[in-house]
Write an enzyme that holds these catalytic residues in place. Structure first.
Site, PDB file in Angstrom:
ATOM      1  N   ILE A   1      10.913  -2.629  24.579  1.00 40.28           N
ATOM      2  CA  ILE A   1      11.647  -3.086  25.749  1.00 40.28           C
ATOM      3  C   ILE A   1      12.870  -3.902  25.344  1.00 40.28           C
ATOM      4  O   ILE A   1      12.820  -4.713  24.416  1.00 40.28           O
ATOM      5  CB  ILE A   1      10.724  -3.907  26.693  1.00 40.28           C
ATOM      6  CG1 ILE A   1      11.444  -4.273  27.994  1.00 40.28           C
ATOM      7  CG2 ILE A   1      10.178  -5.146  26.001  1.00 40.28           C
ATOM      8  CD1 ILE A   1      10.514  -4.841  29.046  1.00 40.28           C
ATOM      9  N   ASP A   2      13.968  -3.658  26.023  1.00 41.99           N
ATOM     10  CA  ASP A   2      15.203  -4.418  25.832  1.00 41.99           C
ATOM     11  C   ASP A   2      15.061  -5.777  26.508  1.00 41.99           C
ATOM     12  O   ASP A   2      14.196  -5.965  27.361  1.00 41.99           O
ATOM     13  CB  ASP A   2      16.365  -3.618  26.436  1.00 41.99           C
ATOM     14  CG  ASP A   2      17.664  -4.389  26.425  1.00 41.99           C
ATOM     15  OD1 ASP A   2      18.039  -4.896  25.354  1.00 41.99           O
ATOM     16  OD2 ASP A   2      18.302  -4.496  27.486  1.00 41.99           O
TER      17      ASP A   2
END
Length: 620
Positions: free
Chosen positions: A314-315
């Protein structure tokens, strides 16, 4: 050649007719028998079978040209065999049940697509625009950024924009699944496709219609409809094996008994196989269920991948966090109330386009503060600005800028004690320190809960991949259960992270920016934050969140897993029951008519079972 939509529409017209013809033939044939002219019954039944058989042969030829081999062949063989061996009643029963099964499948698909087709039907075509102090209704294509539009009560918002006057009360259920209306104040963004559930308000367009959120969603829906699920291809492979088994049993029964009717009974009991019915219905149901929850899954391939995810990458910015500066704390001087500090700073910041200035203005407007008009404004871009607010000389900007602009403050301003990634804005009023405003890109409130829900759903690893500084990434993830935190990443390094995590299982990547698009494409499943994210990330992703909330992800995973499980249940149960029926028919205990009726009962059961993917509540 007609397109996919044209073929669907043609099927929806033809399939009811193909049900009526054998039904009417069956009734007329029995009527002739009861009227004492039974010699005509067989001819009537045969004539009623031929249109269905002809339509089926056309579909088989088209499928073979595409390289698809399915169990429609069994239906064709059983009808042809019944006609050749004089079993006209069996032939018309098979024709009626096959056509009825196809119609039931079509009905099931339409039911499953209801939530997605509702979006298509709501596309606005015109907008009410202000022009020369008058209102005019114009074609949507003529609306340009900066145009001011009137959004009346009940209108569907035609383009993305920001509230320019009034308060918007928006029904976002069609896009996000949220049951309650959402309020948007002055300057807040509004997505196209939502419905105005309150009083009329003005909207300043920020995008053209073709570039707006709703137009992009419609394009993605069309792509989702055109996609063929890998489970459907898996079903085709099952179908080849099942076809071979059917022909072997039918041939064996004929060989050992010398009775071709036994072979015919085997064929009709296998017509049509649940494989060609249950899988597409369950897949479309799952896609529709996810869309209703605010998650657009681009077809069956993405849905099956979503069901098998075991690793999440996940960013941070815009994904794990909101992606924009928000006021975290206010530290006013002893003689200045906090609201007054914010009002003075925001009033002056109205004259600046800097992202921090705009964040303070939004915050003040959200709190209902009445902002004054700034005068005598001077700005140093990227540093700060000064001007006059209600007769007071106000300076707003970074610590160094304010200290240099107001010499009496000396070096008393210190921003080192604030969290990593924070933006500290100093405010001076009439030569004295008015206070400090601390802004930060805050963690989403639902982030911790989403991570724990994903753990409970069986994800083995959850990893952060951020382009931000390492100290900022570490600070944001304090208290969250991550298996790895990677920072200072370039787009190609994010791809490396995704590839390295694949050794632990299928990888899902969630991101929102242009820099995330390559990693989204490299992952087994890419998920884009579609509400605010970049168009490139939405194009590269397999799944798009229609609402800016991470808690839709676990819901979508549950819907995908449930749909896949139901599809497989239907396939295995249908095959099992069909094999039992075929065996009984091969032993001579079923007539062709009885076999056809039994098989169609199985088909109806598996279709109804596949439709369960539309219903049921996911656990939290």
């Amino acid at each position: 050649m007609p397109g996919a939509r044209g073929l669907r529409n043609l099927h929806r017209v033809v399939r009811p007719i193909l049900v009526v013809v054998p039904l009417l033939g069956l009734i007329l044939g029995w009527g002739a028998h009861l009227a004492g002219i039974g010699q005509w019954s067989g001819s009537i039944w045969a004539a009623a079978t031929i249109p269905v058989l002809g339509a089926l042969l056309v579909e088989i030829v088209a499928s073979l040209r595409r390289g698809d081999v399915g169990l429609d062949l069994v239906a064709a063989l059983s009808m042809t065999g019944a006609l050749l061996f004089g079993e006209h009643l069996a032939a018309v029963v098979v024709a009626l049940m096959y056509a009825g099964g196809q119609y039931l499948e079509s009905f099931a698909e339409r039911r499953a697509e209801r939530e997605m087709t509702a979006l298509l039907g709501r596309v606005p075509h015109t907008a009410v625009r202000y022009r020369d102090r008058r209102l005019e209704e114009v074609d949507l294509e003529t609306v340009a950024p900066e145009d001011r539009l009137l959004i009346r009560q009940g209108d569907v918002v035609p383009v993305d924009g920001v509230v320019a006057r009034g308060t918007a009360v928006l029904d976002q259920a069609a896009l996000t699944g949220e049951a309650l209306p959402v309020r948007k104040g002055l300057g807040e963004p509004v997505m196209s496709g939502v419905t105005n559930a309150g009083d009329a308000f003005d909207l300043t367009a920020t995008h053209r219609a073709a570039e707006s959120t709703y137009a992009g969603i419609i394009r993605l829906i069309e792509a989702a409809r055109a996609s063929k699920a890998p489970m459907a291809r898996l079903a085709d492979r099952f179908a080849i094996a099942f076809l071979a088994l059917t022909v072997t049993l039918a041939g064996g029964a004929w060989f050992w008994s010398g009775d071709p009717i036994r072979a015919l009974s085997v064929l009709v009991v296998a017509t049509p196989c649940p494989l060609i019915l249950a899988v597409p219905v369950a897949i479309v149901s799952g896609v529709s269920r996810a869309a209703k929850a605010g998650v657009l899954v681009k077809g069956g391939k993405a849905l099956e991948a979503l069901a098998r995810i075991r690793v999440l990458v996940i960013d941070k910015t815009g994904t794990l966090t909101h992606g924009e500066a928000q006021l975290a704390t206010m530290q006013p001087a002893a003689d200045l109330p906090p609201q007054t500090l914010l009002r003075l700073a925001a009033s002056l910041d109205q004259a600046s386009k800097h992202v921090t200035a705009r964040a303070l203005v939004r915050e003040a407007q959200a709190r209902g503060l009445s902002l004054a008009v700034p005068t005598e404004v001077a700005e140093v871009p990227g540093e700060g600005l000064e001007g006059t607010i209600d007769g007071h000389h106000v300076v707003v900007g970074g610590l160094r800028y304010v200290a240099n602009t107001v010499p009496t403050l000396g070096r008393s301003l210190d921003g080192s004690r604030y969290p990593a990634g924070s933006v500290v804005v100093a405010v001076a009023v009439d030569g004295r320190l008015g206070g400090l405003l601390v802004l930060a890109d805050r963690l989403r409130t639902e982030a911790a809960q989403v991570i724990e829900r994903l753990r409970r759903l069986g994800l083995d690893r959850i990893v952060l991949a951020s382009g931000d500084r390492n100290d900022v990434a570490e600070a944001v993830t304090v208290g969250l259960h991550f298996d790895g935190v990677h920072a200072d990443l370039t787009p190609d390094r994010k791809i490396d992270i995704v590839q390295s995590e694949k050794r632990y299982g299928p990888v899902m990547m969630i991101g929102d920016g242009v820099n995330d698009a390559p990693a989204l494409a490299a992952a087994d499943l890419g998920v884009a934050m579609g509400a605010k994210g970049a168009a490139a990330s939405a194009e590269a992703a397999d799944v798009v969140l229609l609402v800016d909330r991470l808690d839709k992800i676990p819901t979508a995973i549950q819907a995908a897993r449930r749909s896949r499980s139901i599809a497989l249940q239907s396939v295995y149960a249908g095959i099992g029951l069909s094999v039992v029926g075929m065996t009984v028919a091969a032993l001579g205990y079923l007539t062709p008519v009885q076999g056809a009726l039994i098989q169609e009962a199985i088909d109806v059961a598996v279709i109804l079972n596949a439709l369960r993917a539309l219903w049921g509540r996911e656990t939290s």
